[in-house]
Design a protein around this motif. Structure first.
Motif, short mmCIF file in Angstrom:
data_model
loop_
_atom_site.label_atom_id
_atom_site.label_comp_id
_atom_site.label_asym_id
_atom_site.label_seq_id
_atom_site.Cartn_x
_atom_site.Cartn_y
_atom_site.Cartn_z
N SER A 3 0.85 -1.18 0.00
CA SER A 3 0.00 0.00 0.00
C SER A 3 0.89 1.24 0.00
O SER A 3 2.08 1.16 0.26
N GLY A 4 0.31 2.38 -0.30
CA GLY A 4 1.05 3.63 -0.32
C GLY A 4 1.83 3.81 -1.60
O GLY A 4 1.76 3.00 -2.52
N PRO A 5 2.62 4.89 -1.67
CA PRO A 5 3.42 5.16 -2.87
C PRO A 5 4.42 4.04 -3.11
O PRO A 5 4.97 3.47 -2.17
N LYS A 6 4.67 3.73 -4.37
CA LYS A 6 5.57 2.65 -4.74
C LYS A 6 6.51 3.12 -5.85
O LYS A 6 6.10 3.88 -6.70
N ILE A 7 7.73 2.64 -5.82
CA ILE A 7 8.70 2.88 -6.89
C ILE A 7 9.07 1.52 -7.46
O ILE A 7 9.42 0.61 -6.72
N GLN A 48 6.67 9.25 -13.05
CA GLN A 48 5.36 8.91 -12.49
C GLN A 48 4.49 8.32 -13.59
O GLN A 48 4.35 8.89 -14.67
N GLU A 81 1.30 6.62 -12.72
CA GLU A 81 -0.09 6.66 -12.29
C GLU A 81 -0.24 7.79 -11.30
O GLU A 81 0.62 8.01 -10.46
N ASP A 128 -1.37 9.50 -8.09
CA ASP A 128 -1.71 9.07 -6.74
C ASP A 128 -3.10 9.57 -6.42
O ASP A 128 -3.35 10.77 -6.43
#
Length: 155
Positions: free
Chosen positions: A26-30, A81, A83, A85
């Motif tokens: 979950s949350g931001p991902k790289i 980036q 997608e 957020d």
């Protein structure tokens, strides 16, 4: 080596079977990958990236094309980036306090009737609850009061 998200290596590193272009977190991902310094894009993991999003390949090719005027070199990092957020998802509708209250009342009735309780993993479906939080409530409100409980997992 582990394939289970529940069994991280001692360092905290998790090794999973799956698709790295669909991270399980979950949350931001790289999503990290390495590139050459020759402008090549077309083999290996980048093919999976390109199938999912066009932006990284376009950005890489432009970055390479303009390399005389930017920081393009081995060891450089570029974040693209892919997608937007959408922000944090709304909280699940589960209210653990209400579940505890309900189970407490259920325990009283079950004890009055001398009944056992049978249930699925309540609160973990549409309500969005986590069994790790529900199970202790079942144990405290039912089992510790002497009510026998059976939980059923649907096949």
């Amino acid at each position: 080596m582990s394939d289970s998200p529940d069994a991280p290596l001692p360092s905290g590193l998790r090794i999973l079977r799956g698709d790295a272009t669909s991270p399980q977190a979950s949350g931001p991902k790289i999503i990290a990958h390495v590139c050459n310094d020759r402008g090549g894009w077309g083999k290996g993991f980048v093919l999976a990236i390109s199938r999912r999003w066009p932006e990284p390949e376009r950005d890489y090719r432009a970055w390479y094309r303009e390399r005389a005027h930017n920081d393009f070199e081995l060891g450089a990092v570029r974040l693209v980036q892919v997608e937007v957020d959408q922000g944090a998802p709304p909280p699940p509708p589960i209210r653990y306090e209400a579940v505890a209250s309900c189970l407490r009342a259920l325990a009283s009735r079950a004890l009055e009737l001398g009944a056992t309780v049978h249930m699925p993993r309540i609160g973990c479906g549409l309500a969005g609850g986590k069994w790790e939080r529900i199970q202790p409530l079942v144990e405290r409100e039912l089992l510790e009061r002497g009510v026998r409980v059976t939980v059923y997992d649907f096949d």
